[in-house]
Write a protein that holds these residues in place. Structure first.
Motif, PDB file in Angstrom:
ATOM      1  N   PRO A   7     -31.082   4.328 -31.072  1.00  0.00           N
ATOM      2  CA  PRO A   7     -31.150   5.037 -29.785  1.00  0.00           C
ATOM      3  C   PRO A   7     -32.145   6.192 -29.739  1.00  0.00           C
ATOM      4  O   PRO A   7     -32.478   6.666 -28.660  1.00  0.00           O
ATOM      5  CB  PRO A   7     -29.725   5.541 -29.583  1.00  0.00           C
ATOM      6  N   THR A   8     -32.629   6.652 -30.883  1.00  0.00           N
ATOM      7  CA  THR A   8     -33.542   7.800 -30.884  1.00  0.00           C
ATOM      8  C   THR A   8     -35.014   7.392 -30.773  1.00  0.00           C
ATOM      9  O   THR A   8     -35.890   8.262 -30.760  1.00  0.00           O
ATOM     10  CB  THR A   8     -33.359   8.629 -32.170  1.00  0.00           C
ATOM     11  N   LEU A   9     -35.293   6.104 -30.662  1.00  0.00           N
ATOM     12  CA  LEU A   9     -36.674   5.658 -30.564  1.00  0.00           C
ATOM     13  C   LEU A   9     -37.353   6.232 -29.325  1.00  0.00           C
ATOM     14  O   LEU A   9     -36.758   6.283 -28.242  1.00  0.00           O
ATOM     15  CB  LEU A   9     -36.749   4.134 -30.507  1.00  0.00           C
ATOM     16  N   THR A  10     -38.597   6.618 -29.459  1.00  0.00           N
ATOM     17  CA  THR A  10     -39.388   6.984 -28.289  1.00  0.00           C
ATOM     18  C   THR A  10     -39.870   5.712 -27.605  1.00  0.00           C
ATOM     19  O   THR A  10     -39.772   4.611 -28.171  1.00  0.00           O
ATOM     20  CB  THR A  10     -40.600   7.824 -28.696  1.00  0.00           C
ATOM     21  N   LEU A  11     -40.409   5.849 -26.419  1.00  0.00           N
ATOM     22  CA  LEU A  11     -40.920   4.682 -25.708  1.00  0.00           C
ATOM     23  C   LEU A  11     -42.045   4.016 -26.494  1.00  0.00           C
ATOM     24  O   LEU A  11     -42.108   2.779 -26.573  1.00  0.00           O
ATOM     25  CB  LEU A  11     -41.411   5.089 -24.316  1.00  0.00           C
ATOM     26  N   THR A  12     -42.921   4.794 -27.074  1.00  0.00           N
ATOM     27  CA  THR A  12     -44.013   4.229 -27.878  1.00  0.00           C
ATOM     28  C   THR A  12     -43.465   3.437 -29.056  1.00  0.00           C
ATOM     29  O   THR A  12     -43.941   2.326 -29.359  1.00  0.00           O
ATOM     30  CB  THR A  12     -44.934   5.355 -28.387  1.00  0.00           C
ATOM     31  N   GLU A  13     -42.443   3.967 -29.715  1.00  0.00           N
ATOM     32  CA  GLU A  13     -41.837   3.269 -30.852  1.00  0.00           C
ATOM     33  C   GLU A  13     -41.116   2.007 -30.399  1.00  0.00           C
ATOM     34  O   GLU A  13     -41.161   0.971 -31.086  1.00  0.00           O
ATOM     35  CB  GLU A  13     -40.877   4.210 -31.577  1.00  0.00           C
ATOM     36  N   LEU A  14     -40.464   2.068 -29.246  1.00  0.00           N
ATOM     37  CA  LEU A  14     -39.789   0.879 -28.704  1.00  0.00           C
ATOM     38  C   LEU A  14     -40.809  -0.204 -28.384  1.00  0.00           C
ATOM     39  O   LEU A  14     -40.590  -1.388 -28.694  1.00  0.00           O
ATOM     40  CB  LEU A  14     -38.999   1.256 -27.454  1.00  0.00           C
ATOM     41  N   ASN A  15     -41.909   0.180 -27.761  1.00  0.00           N
ATOM     42  CA  ASN A  15     -42.955  -0.790 -27.431  1.00  0.00           C
ATOM     43  C   ASN A  15     -43.491  -1.449 -28.693  1.00  0.00           C
ATOM     44  O   ASN A  15     -43.714  -2.679 -28.730  1.00  0.00           O
ATOM     45  CB  ASN A  15     -44.085  -0.085 -26.679  1.00  0.00           C
ATOM     46  N   SER A  16     -43.686  -0.678 -29.743  1.00  0.00           N
ATOM     47  CA  SER A  16     -44.175  -1.231 -31.010  1.00  0.00           C
ATOM     48  C   SER A  16     -43.154  -2.186 -31.617  1.00  0.00           C
ATOM     49  O   SER A  16     -43.516  -3.242 -32.168  1.00  0.00           O
ATOM     50  CB  SER A  16     -44.473  -0.095 -31.996  1.00  0.00           C
ATOM     51  N   ALA A  17     -41.862  -1.831 -31.528  1.00  0.00           N
ATOM     52  CA  ALA A  17     -40.814  -2.696 -32.065  1.00  0.00           C
ATOM     53  C   ALA A  17     -40.761  -4.026 -31.313  1.00  0.00           C
ATOM     54  O   ALA A  17     -40.580  -5.096 -31.919  1.00  0.00           O
ATOM     55  CB  ALA A  17     -39.467  -1.979 -31.993  1.00  0.00           C
ATOM     56  N   LEU A  18     -40.930  -3.972 -29.992  1.00  0.00           N
ATOM     57  CA  LEU A  18     -40.951  -5.198 -29.196  1.00  0.00           C
ATOM     58  C   LEU A  18     -42.139  -6.076 -29.579  1.00  0.00           C
ATOM     59  O   LEU A  18     -42.009  -7.300 -29.729  1.00  0.00           O
ATOM     60  CB  LEU A  18     -41.014  -4.852 -27.705  1.00  0.00           C
ATOM     61  N   ALA A  19     -43.290  -5.458 -29.733  1.00  0.00           N
ATOM     62  CA  ALA A  19     -44.485  -6.221 -30.105  1.00  0.00           C
ATOM     63  C   ALA A  19     -44.317  -6.863 -31.471  1.00  0.00           C
ATOM     64  O   ALA A  19     -44.737  -8.009 -31.694  1.00  0.00           O
ATOM     65  CB  ALA A  19     -45.709  -5.309 -30.088  1.00  0.00           C
ATOM     66  N   LEU A  20     -43.687  -6.147 -32.399  1.00  0.00           N
ATOM     67  CA  LEU A  20     -43.462  -6.690 -33.737  1.00  0.00           C
ATOM     68  C   LEU A  20     -42.562  -7.918 -33.678  1.00  0.00           C
ATOM     69  O   LEU A  20     -42.825  -8.937 -34.337  1.00  0.00           O
ATOM     70  CB  LEU A  20     -42.835  -5.608 -34.625  1.00  0.00           C
ATOM     71  N   LEU A  21     -41.505  -7.842 -32.885  1.00  0.00           N
ATOM     72  CA  LEU A  21     -40.609  -8.992 -32.735  1.00  0.00           C
ATOM     73  C   LEU A  21     -41.331 -10.163 -32.074  1.00  0.00           C
ATOM     74  O   LEU A  21     -41.188 -11.315 -32.493  1.00  0.00           O
ATOM     75  CB  LEU A  21     -39.385  -8.601 -31.918  1.00  0.00           C
ATOM     76  N   ALA A  22     -42.085  -9.860 -31.018  1.00  0.00           N
ATOM     77  CA  ALA A  22     -42.793 -10.926 -30.302  1.00  0.00           C
ATOM     78  C   ALA A  22     -43.752 -11.674 -31.209  1.00  0.00           C
ATOM     79  O   ALA A  22     -43.920 -12.893 -31.087  1.00  0.00           O
ATOM     80  CB  ALA A  22     -43.537 -10.337 -29.102  1.00  0.00           C
ATOM     81  N   ASN A  23     -44.372 -10.977 -32.128  1.00  0.00           N
ATOM     82  CA  ASN A  23     -45.346 -11.599 -33.022  1.00  0.00           C
ATOM     83  C   ASN A  23     -44.698 -12.423 -34.120  1.00  0.00           C
ATOM     84  O   ASN A  23     -45.398 -13.133 -34.866  1.00  0.00           O
ATOM     85  CB  ASN A  23     -46.251 -10.532 -33.650  1.00  0.00           C
ATOM     86  N   GLN A  24     -43.372 -12.351 -34.247  1.00  0.00           N
ATOM     87  CA  GLN A  24     -42.686 -13.142 -35.268  1.00  0.00           C
ATOM     88  C   GLN A  24     -42.575 -14.606 -34.876  1.00  0.00           C
ATOM     89  O   GLN A  24     -42.379 -15.465 -35.737  1.00  0.00           O
ATOM     90  CB  GLN A  24     -41.282 -12.578 -35.522  1.00  0.00           C
ATOM     91  N   PHE A  25     -42.683 -14.886 -33.580  1.00  0.00           N
ATOM     92  CA  PHE A  25     -42.524 -16.267 -33.134  1.00  0.00           C
ATOM     93  C   PHE A  25     -43.756 -17.072 -33.505  1.00  0.00           C
ATOM     94  O   PHE A  25     -44.881 -16.689 -33.220  1.00  0.00           O
ATOM     95  CB  PHE A  25     -42.300 -16.325 -31.622  1.00  0.00           C
ATOM     96  N   ASP A  26     -43.521 -18.212 -34.141  1.00  0.00           N
ATOM     97  CA  ASP A  26     -44.612 -19.073 -34.570  1.00  0.00           C
ATOM     98  C   ASP A  26     -44.363 -20.465 -34.015  1.00  0.00           C
ATOM     99  O   ASP A  26     -43.778 -21.318 -34.683  1.00  0.00           O
ATOM    100  CB  ASP A  26     -44.710 -19.097 -36.093  1.00  0.00           C
TER     101      ASP A  26
END
Length: 525
Positions: A501-520
């Motif tokens: 819950p303490t993630l900033t918006l920038t950190e949340l956006n990075s986390a989403l991008a990291l997950l999205a890139n896991q799909f192959d």
């Protein structure tokens, strides 16, 4: 000699005329410098607007019966009146790659941006044509007021006058965007609206697609007949089809089962099951959806007790009103909150739901929707839509939430990129706002959908293939395209915030991008 002098006089007349006009303007500048201590930016821009209008080359020749000039992102916008409608001038249309069929309806109000200390009574004193003022958005550094005009026919003069005030940071007409013909009796710039609060805009009379803000036909799938569970026999049948080349055409039911399996495989590949196990704090995550309504009586959604519910159309705190219509919003809500005995369940069924029913593009009501999301302390705002033209006040509201929302960590405002296969030009639609999280769609093989809008404002690509979800009339239906992607991204973002819950918006956006890139996917480029 006399002939020579006459000839020189004839040549000099145009120069003398414009030079004389220049001197008049310079004199005016001197006068205002003495009285007001210098020009305000609004007055200078209004003066430039006057000169641009005088050229007479902005509106479509032979069609315009009047003009309204104002600023949007520091650029001059000219609305040309054509009968009952207004449309963007040729130059303004070209500047935002606008749709030729786009028309505007104006209300009896204007929108004024002031400093954060201004009260409604302060605003009403800024111009003699201003009536009652209503706050529609409040930020840390500014406020937006919607103000009724005593004489709506004087809107061009009122905007020009307000632009000369140092207290006014921005002034625009309150605009409704339409792509179809206006029904009779809808106010178009003159006459009085209903005085009863909540009835000021007869938005129900605007005829449009299922989802008024944007309604790509590719997202409006007919109901698919799929059972509410997958048996062992069904799973075996799917595996057989997947491993058989040149198989015959599949039935709707078989296609639906394939889609369900593909979606579940995608969620598994990006780690959603693990996030759901870790995300035990979902009850503390607040998600606002701004959409066309929600059938909360649906079996997959009936467990929801909204944290806050408001109908922008009637401007009432009414759960019944929020539940009206909702073909698009019910589908979006099902992807996030769906909780029924079906193979595809909602991503974050225990998150708090802020339900904001909004079916049109009045600038003031869109501002109010974001203001209510802000007041409800939304962590995430889902916007599976775009309007047809971006008004600066809306961008200002989005930016405020992303900067100062979540107690300064930044709320996630998630927009669908859109499904018109067009480049997203800067300051053209909501998906062009840099501070928003803008998502494009991929298919089950990881390939971007050909219908995606694209451009530098798109932050990431996530699943947007056929997803089964709740239908507004009961039963289950399908949603695809970037609307589905925005809903999925919203659910995944909620799961991330539930565990961190303490993630900033920038950190949340990075986390989403990291997950999205896991799909192959099988054919991922």
């Amino acid at each position: 000699m006399m002939k020579s002098m006459k000839r020189r006089c004839k040549v000099s007349l145009p120069f003398m005329f414009y030079f004389g006009r220049f001197l008049v303007l310079v004199s005016m500048a001197g006068l205002f410098t003495v009285q007001a201590g210098g020009f305000s930016d609004g007055f200078v821009d209004g003066l430039v607007g006057d000169l641009v209008d005088d050229r007479g080359d902005h509106c479509f020749s032979g069609k315009s019966s009047g003009k309204i000039t104002f600023l949007n992102f520091g650029e001059i916008v000219v609305l040309c009146r054509e009968g009952d409608f207004y449309r963007l001038s040729e130059a303004s249309l070209k500047a935002v790659n606008g749709k030729q069929s786009l028309r505007f309806v104006l209300s009896t109000d204007v929108l004024i941006k002031t400093g954060s200390t201004f009260s409604p009574s302060d605003v009403a004193q800024l111009h003699p044509n201003l009536g009652s003022a209503r706050l529609v958005f409040s930020a840390k550094e500014f406020k937006y007021y919607r103000i009724a005009l005593k004489n709506p026919e004087l809107i061009p003069q009122t905007i020009r006058g307000l632009s000369s005030s140092k207290a006014v940071l921005l002034v625009q007409p309150d605009i409704l965007q339409v792509l179809k013909k206006r029904p009779e009796n809808l106010f178009l710039g003159g006459g009085a609206e209903s005085s009863k609060e909540g009835k000021e805009r007869k938005t129900s009379e605007i005829q449009s697609d299922n989802h008024t803000l944007t309604s790509p036909k590719s997202e409006m799938f007919a109901k698919v007949g799929v059972d509410t569970s997958i048996s062992d026999e069904d799973t075996a049948a799917i595996d057989t089809v997947l491993n058989t080349k040149g198989s015959p055409l599949l039935s709707r039911r078989e296609l639906g089962l394939l889609s369900d399996k593909a979606y579940l495989a995608y969620l598994d590949s990006i780690g959603v099951p693990e996030l759901q196990q870790r995300g035990l704090g979902l009850e503390g995550v607040r998600i606002a959806i701004i959409d066309d309504g929600f059938n909360l009586g649906h079996q997959a959604l009936k467990h929801i007790k909204p944290h806050f519910a408001y109908d922008l159309d009637s401007q009432t705190l009414s759960l019944n009103a929020v539940s009206k219509g909702g073909d698009h919003g019910t589908r979006v809500a099902g992807i996030i909150w769906g909780q029924a005995e079906q193979p595809v369940k909602g991503l974050a069924p225990n998150a708090k739901f802020i339900a904001l029913r909004h079916t049109n593009t009045w600038t003031s009501l869109t501002l109010l929707a974001f203001h209510l999301a802000q007041l409800s302390a939304a962590d995430i705002v889902n916007c599976s839509w775009n309007s047809h033209w971006l008004a600066q006040p809306v961008a200002d509201a989005i930016n405020e939430l992303t900067v100062n929302g979540r107690s300064g960590k930044g709320a996630a405002v998630i927009f669908a990129a859109g499904n018109d296969a067009q480049y997203i030009q800067a300051q053209s639609i909501e998906a062009s706002v840099p501070s928003a999280i803008v998502v494009g769609a991929i298919d089950r093989n990881g390939r971007p959908l050909p219908s995606n809008n694209f451009g530098p404002s798109v932050d990431l690509l996530m699943y947007g293939d056929d997803v089964r979800t709740s239908g507004a009339r009961g039963g289950y239906t399908r949603l695809s395209g970037t609307s589905a992607t925005a809903a999925i991204t919203t659910g995944v973002a909620a799961l991330i915030l539930a565990s961190e819950p303490t993630l900033t918006l920038t950190e949340l956006n990075s986390a989403l991008a990291l997950l999205a890139n896991q799909f192959d996917g099988d054919d991922r480029p």
